[in-house]
Enzyme design. Structure first.
Site, PDB file in Angstrom:
ATOM      1  N   HIS A 278     -16.388 -29.386  24.036  1.00 44.73           N
ATOM      2  CA  HIS A 278     -14.927 -29.442  23.919  1.00 44.73           C
ATOM      3  C   HIS A 278     -14.598 -30.236  22.660  1.00 44.73           C
ATOM      4  CE1 HIS A 278     -10.860 -30.872  25.075  1.00 44.73           C
ATOM      5  NE2 HIS A 278     -10.838 -29.876  25.935  1.00 44.73           N
TER       6      HIS A 278
ATOM      7  N   ASP B 143     -20.329 -35.917  29.121  1.00 45.19           N
ATOM      8  CA  ASP B 143     -18.942 -35.574  29.396  1.00 45.19           C
ATOM      9  C   ASP B 143     -18.929 -34.814  30.732  1.00 45.19           C
ATOM     10  OD1 ASP B 143     -16.645 -34.086  29.700  1.00 45.19           O
ATOM     11  OD2 ASP B 143     -16.642 -33.259  27.674  1.00 45.19           O
TER      12      ASP B 143
ATOM     13  N   GLN C  55     -15.961 -31.361  33.573  1.00 47.78           N
ATOM     14  CA  GLN C  55     -16.023 -30.133  34.376  1.00 47.78           C
ATOM     15  C   GLN C  55     -17.064 -30.214  35.493  1.00 47.78           C
ATOM     16  OE1 GLN C  55     -13.880 -27.752  34.223  1.00 47.78           O
ATOM     17  NE2 GLN C  55     -12.836 -28.459  32.374  1.00 47.78           N
TER      18      GLN C  55
ATOM     19  N   LYS D 115      -8.945 -33.377  36.787  1.00 49.88           N
ATOM     20  CA  LYS D 115      -9.771 -32.175  36.962  1.00 49.88           C
ATOM     21  C   LYS D 115     -10.516 -32.203  38.292  1.00 49.88           C
ATOM     22  CE  LYS D 115     -10.392 -31.476  32.020  1.00 49.88           C
ATOM     23  NZ  LYS D 115      -9.495 -30.380  31.670  1.00 49.88           N
TER      24      LYS D 115
ATOM     25  N   CYS E 131     -10.036 -25.231  23.552  1.00 46.20           N
ATOM     26  CA  CYS E 131     -10.472 -26.421  22.811  1.00 46.20           C
ATOM     27  C   CYS E 131     -11.961 -26.389  22.499  1.00 46.20           C
ATOM     28  CB  CYS E 131     -10.128 -27.717  23.553  1.00 46.20           C
ATOM     29  SG  CYS E 131      -8.377 -27.972  23.729  1.00 46.20           S
TER      30      CYS E 131
HETATM   31  N1  PMP Z   1     -14.385 -32.221  28.018  1.00 46.68           N
HETATM   32  C1  PMP Z   1     -14.294 -31.099  28.729  1.00 46.68           C
HETATM   33  C2  PMP Z   1     -15.525 -30.303  29.005  1.00 46.68           C
HETATM   34  C3  PMP Z   1     -13.036 -30.685  29.192  1.00 46.68           C
HETATM   35  O1  PMP Z   1     -12.929 -29.568  29.902  1.00 46.68           O
HETATM   36  C4  PMP Z   1     -11.895 -31.457  28.910  1.00 46.68           C
HETATM   37  C5  PMP Z   1     -10.504 -31.026  29.350  1.00 46.68           C
HETATM   38  N2  PMP Z   1     -10.216 -29.692  29.121  1.00 46.68           N
HETATM   39  C6  PMP Z   1     -12.050 -32.629  28.179  1.00 46.68           C
HETATM   40  C7  PMP Z   1     -13.306 -32.976  27.757  1.00 46.68           C
HETATM   41  C8  PMP Z   1     -10.900 -33.518  27.873  1.00 46.68           C
HETATM   42  O2  PMP Z   1     -10.461 -34.095  29.051  1.00 46.68           O
HETATM   43  P1  PMP Z   1      -9.043 -34.863  29.132  1.00 46.68           P
HETATM   44  O3  PMP Z   1      -8.054 -33.934  28.501  1.00 46.68           O
HETATM   45  O4  PMP Z   1      -8.837 -35.064  30.573  1.00 46.68           O
HETATM   46  O5  PMP Z   1      -9.198 -36.116  28.375  1.00 46.68           O
END
Ligand code: PMP
Length: 414
Positions: free
Chosen positions: A131, A208, A211, A234, A372
């Site tokens: 991401h 990270d 997910q 999430k 993203c």
């Molecule tokens: N890493 C991953 C794999 C994500 O899916 C997301 C959110 N789409 C993020 C990081 C960022 O998370 P947040 O917007 O909650 O900070």
């Protein structure tokens, strides 16, 4: 009052759905089908109630107060720290830092650790599945110190090609940072292998877990990762709150990320000394209500059990993939062997955005675009995908509604 669903195998999905007030509405004249769970999950009644209970019953700032409300709020806040410790399998509650979410957690580590650990010529290893929030903060710090970014390649089915690790990892590698599961493709990465190999060359590893948190059991001690982060929103919790786990030895060495109240021991105009961990990283008034409500998300997940959630979602994913494959002109993007419940796809000749809009007209919420992960999309030579992502409250009938919607799209556009 919402009813509470029973736990155990053979989930009562109807009862679980009743716990989510948002799900009972109509969108554009159709029952809401919410398949945008990888972006954010819906919230059960117990999470919503925790928020209103705090604001209507004991709103107060924490730690510094000695009055009853402040003590109650502090107790609730600190109880979530212990719950997060157990949720992630951390050794101590001091290794749990509250942040806004995964984005902030990665920025915190990149900045605080990066500025101390990295120097010119060093390397940061990420993966092609990341991401933007696990790419950009590292690029920023790399640029500042003169380090470079290396990338683990992605294979055709959306898995990481770990055979490249032996050439990518070297004594120059100081930090390895990958997701546990991909938000665009659902791929569950073999982080055990990545962590072991990274440690062999002396690199630190950040995972990270955005997910993974709602789907996969996490045990940071067993994994032996150096940092792990999750976002509350999430995993059935509120937005604006997340958790960063870090090994005590690293957190103690790291300089603070933000200065302000709460993170200090003593301030003079000449010199300031810092508080112990975790408070050293929690400057200012934190997101008290959402931290307290996050505990209810932990409770919700443990009541239903990750095992049961995962089994239900695996059935949905398998069913969705099979039904989508049967549609002429639909191509799946991301077919890794191990996946969380995320399915990206493309409809031949129809822009993902149009697919999203036409499904929305039928009350079906999917996400479209690059999610993203622009470098990943570029790798596949596409602009974006349509992404359906499933949670514990989703059903096979809802997938049927999406399949019906997609099968009508082509005719619709002619
Ligand atoms: N890493 C991953 C794999 C994500 O899916 C997301 C959110 N789409 C993020 C990081 C960022 O998370 P947040 O917007 O909650 O900070």
């Amino acid at each position: 009052m919402t009813t509470r669903a029973a736990t155990g195998p053979g989930l009562d999905i109807t009862a679980i759905r009743k716990e989510f007030p948002i799900l009972s509405q109509q969108i554009n004249g159709h029952p809401l089908v919410y398949f945008d769970n990888a972006a954010t999950t819906q919230k059960p009644g117990q999470v919503i109630k925790a928020l209103t209970d705090y604001y209507s019953g004991y709103n107060a700032n924490i730690h510094r107060g000695i009055h009853t409300l402040a003590e109650k709020a502090t107790k609730g806040f600190e109880e979530t720290r212990v719950a997060a410790q157990h949720f992630l399998g951390a050794r101590e509650k001091e290794e749990i830092i509250f942040v806004r979410g995964v984005t902030e957690a990665i920025n915190l580590v990149a900045r605080a650790m990066g500025s101390r650990l990295l120097k010119k010529g060093d390397e940061i290893l990420i993966s092609g599945l990341e991401h933007h929030s696990n790419i950009v903060p590292w690029q920023m710090i790399a640029e500042e110190v003169g380090a470079s970014i290396q990338v683990i390649p992605v294979s055709e089915n959306g898995e990481l090609d770990l055979s490249a690790l032996d050439t990518l990892l070297s004594r120059k590698t100081k930090m390895v940072t990958v997701n546990h599961a991909s938000n665009s493709l659902g791929t569950i990465n073999d982080i055990e292998t990545i962590i072991d190999k990274a440690h062999e060359v002396g690199a630190l590893v950040m995972i990270d877990g955005a997910q993974a948190a709602a789907h996969i059991d996490i045990d940071v001690q067993k994994l032996d990762c150096d940092f792990y982060c999750i976002s509350g929103h999430k995993m059935y919790g509120p937005t604006g709150v997340g958790v960063l786990y870090g090994k005590r030895e690293h957190l103690e060495q790291m300089p603070p990320y933000m200065g302000g109240g709460e993170m200090i021991r003593e301030v003079t105009f000449k010199k300031t000394t810092y508080n112990d961990i975790p408070y050293k990283f929690e400057a200012g008034t934190p997101n008290i209500a959402d931290v307290i409500a996050l505990n209810e998300a932990f409770r919700f997940i443990s009541r239903i059990s990750k095992d049961s959630i995962r089994r239900h979602e695996a059935q949905l994913l398998d069913y969705a993939a099979r039904q989508l494959t049967r549609l002429k002109g639909v191509r799946l993007v991301g077919t890794a062997r191990e996946k969380v419940s995320v399915q990206s796809f493309l409809v031949d000749g129809v822009h993902p955005f149009d697919v999203g809009q036409l499904l929305d007209a039928r009350g079906i919420a999917v996400r479209t675009g690059h999610h993203c992960t622009q470098p990943l999309m570029e790798h596949f030579g596409i602009e974006g995908t349509v992404r359906a992502s499933f949670a514990v409250y989703n059903t096979q009938e809802e997938i049927d509604a999406m399949i019906e919607g997609i099968s009508r799209i082509k005719g619709f556009l002619q």
